[in-house]
Design a protein around this motif. Sequence first.
Motif, PDB file in Angstrom:
ATOM      1  N   PRO A 402       0.872  -1.160   0.023  1.00 32.82           N
ATOM      2  CA  PRO A 402       0.095   0.075  -0.031  1.00 32.82           C
ATOM      3  C   PRO A 402       0.636   1.225  -0.053  1.00 32.82           C
ATOM      4  O   PRO A 402       1.699   1.290   0.961  1.00 32.82           O
ATOM      5  N   ALA A 403       0.517   2.160  -0.672  1.00 34.64           N
ATOM      6  CA  ALA A 403       1.214   3.697  -0.988  1.00 34.64           C
ATOM      7  C   ALA A 403       0.472   4.534   0.067  1.00 34.64           C
ATOM      8  O   ALA A 403      -0.809   4.205   0.399  1.00 34.64           O
ATOM      9  N   GLY A 404       1.119   5.685   0.277  1.00 36.08           N
ATOM     10  CA  GLY A 404       0.270   6.663   0.803  1.00 36.08           C
ATOM     11  C   GLY A 404      -0.818   7.391   0.637  1.00 36.08           C
ATOM     12  O   GLY A 404      -1.805   7.840   1.303  1.00 36.08           O
ATOM     13  N   ASP A 405      -0.969   7.155  -1.014  1.00 38.88           N
ATOM     14  CA  ASP A 405      -2.147   7.780  -1.317  1.00 38.88           C
ATOM     15  C   ASP A 405      -3.261   6.734  -1.602  1.00 38.88           C
ATOM     16  O   ASP A 405      -4.399   7.029  -2.281  1.00 38.88           O
TER      17      ASP A 405
END
Length: 613
Positions: A402-405
């Motif tokens: 998972p990325a921050g966005d």
Amino acid sequence: MIEEVGEWNVTRGRITPQQLEEVLAEFDDAHADALEGTPVPIQGEPPECDVIDYDGPVSREAVRLLECARSGGSVLTDHDVWTDENLEVLVARFVNRPDVSGNDFFSKLELQLDGVADDVRVLFAELFLLQMLPLMQFHPATKVRNIERVLKNASGEYEIPDAIREALEKPVFRGGVAFSTRRFQQLSMLIEFVRYLRTLTTDELDRGRDEPLAWRKIVNKSPGTPERTLRGSLIYLGHPDYFFPIVVDIDKEWIIEAFYPEETGRPASGDLDVDLAALREWMSPSPGPLPNFYEPPLSDRWLDFDEEPAVENGEELEAAPYTVESIIEDGAFHSPQELRRIVDRWDSTKNIVLQGAPGTGKTWLARRLAYALIGSEDEASVRAVQFHPGTSYEDFVRGWRPAGDGTLELVDGPLLQHAELAREEPGIPHVIIIEEFNRGNPAQALGEMLTLLEHTKRSEREALELTYTREGEDRFHLPENLYVIGTMNTADRSLALVDFALRRRFSFFELEPQFNDTWKSHLRDRFRMAPAADIEEIARRVIAMNDQIAADPNLGASFRIGHSFFTPEVEASELWPWFEAVVETSVAPQLSEYWHDDPAAVEGVVQQLLAEL
């Protein structure tokens, strides 16, 4: 090869099929010449470039030194010191004695060369000169001082000629930290290289002198440790009119990617040196000077100036040497011969596993073997991970995270991260330690890396497509200087078995419990007031316990108790209270796991261990 590379570029959208056909037709016309290293001419207007116009003195002295290597002679004396006899002395006194104690390279060297004839010292000095000759990271005075330190205990007096001093003052390239931190390994490889030259026929030597690619083949086939940057230096010095003073393949790759096919209008051939030679003939035709890819305007096309140089200007980064003898000094109870056998085999196979009973010091030894392989305590080149039942390919190699966005991004795991570090520093071995190797599922965690780990598959030709690839990403291969060491507890019944495909790619070493004289000496040092007889008695009792465990058909030798259980780190006050605490809190619970259905057997062994003197 060029067809495969061309088709690959077509699939990636870098060139059109029509462009590929035109290039293949052009390549066929000049195929015979290209096979001998003659670059196929590049059409069109070349870019402007700065040139290397200061390499004459280094090239001149390299010719003299390499002629000595081929045929004998000397650049410091008036007679031949490059003899087979002197080489064999260096093999015996230097190459085969890597573990002589010493605080630094030169203190070790004095012990290794103590009592040798002057000609042997002069030969070593000239080999050292060949290693340092083209390097920018050493100040000229440092190079001169290094040669003088080799010769200072010679019985005669030797002067460094002005021509050599001139060459030392006009270096050509920055070689990287390996020329300092792996000095012993590089000089050992040079000695082996000269011995190898003496085995070649006159025709082979003449071809190497006349044909650049034949010389490259000789250098790369010579025995010894890989030492990629040193071999790159030798390749350049043998034919500075053809090869570039670039000893890091990743730099060559970036340069080729920057110019092929966009600038040249054709795909790369697959041979970095041939493609660079074609760029040279395009930009500055021979016998003109070489284009300088490390200075503007050419460097602007490929070089990231945000990166720090491998070695700061004028500074020599020399780490204290770390050898098998250093492992012994750190507290290993194994013999130097056994440790040297492990390091030598590891250097050859790239991948090893230390297996054994609990408490045999596998984790402790793995890191120190890594330092000995590297040649120094280089923490940045060693990375440790631990497998567990949940370890997956996505954890260890590459997977989605998972990325921050709120989206998912493809993230490299420890193996690919460390492989990239190794690729950026090809002259330094990089080690990844996998603790509890069989606690997870190694074959599942490795995926296609199971094939790529094999020491014969560490090349672009053997590259494979990764399970998860980024857009436009080429096939992947592991660098030659990436080494893997795993540790395995053979007494844990819950652990996965290692399959045959994986076993074939690793060398396995069994670590035995070491209740030997070295271990006893360690205990005497920790318990200075204890009688020697008491330590002998403890050793006898522990060995008797292990014999009983090994004789049990439900257990065996892999379940013996290792020496780490009985090895205090600091000096203790009383021997027997310490021993009693170890047995009751560490050994007895382990025995209870072994004989979980026979508490009487556990109690009997514990009583034997703790019986009154």
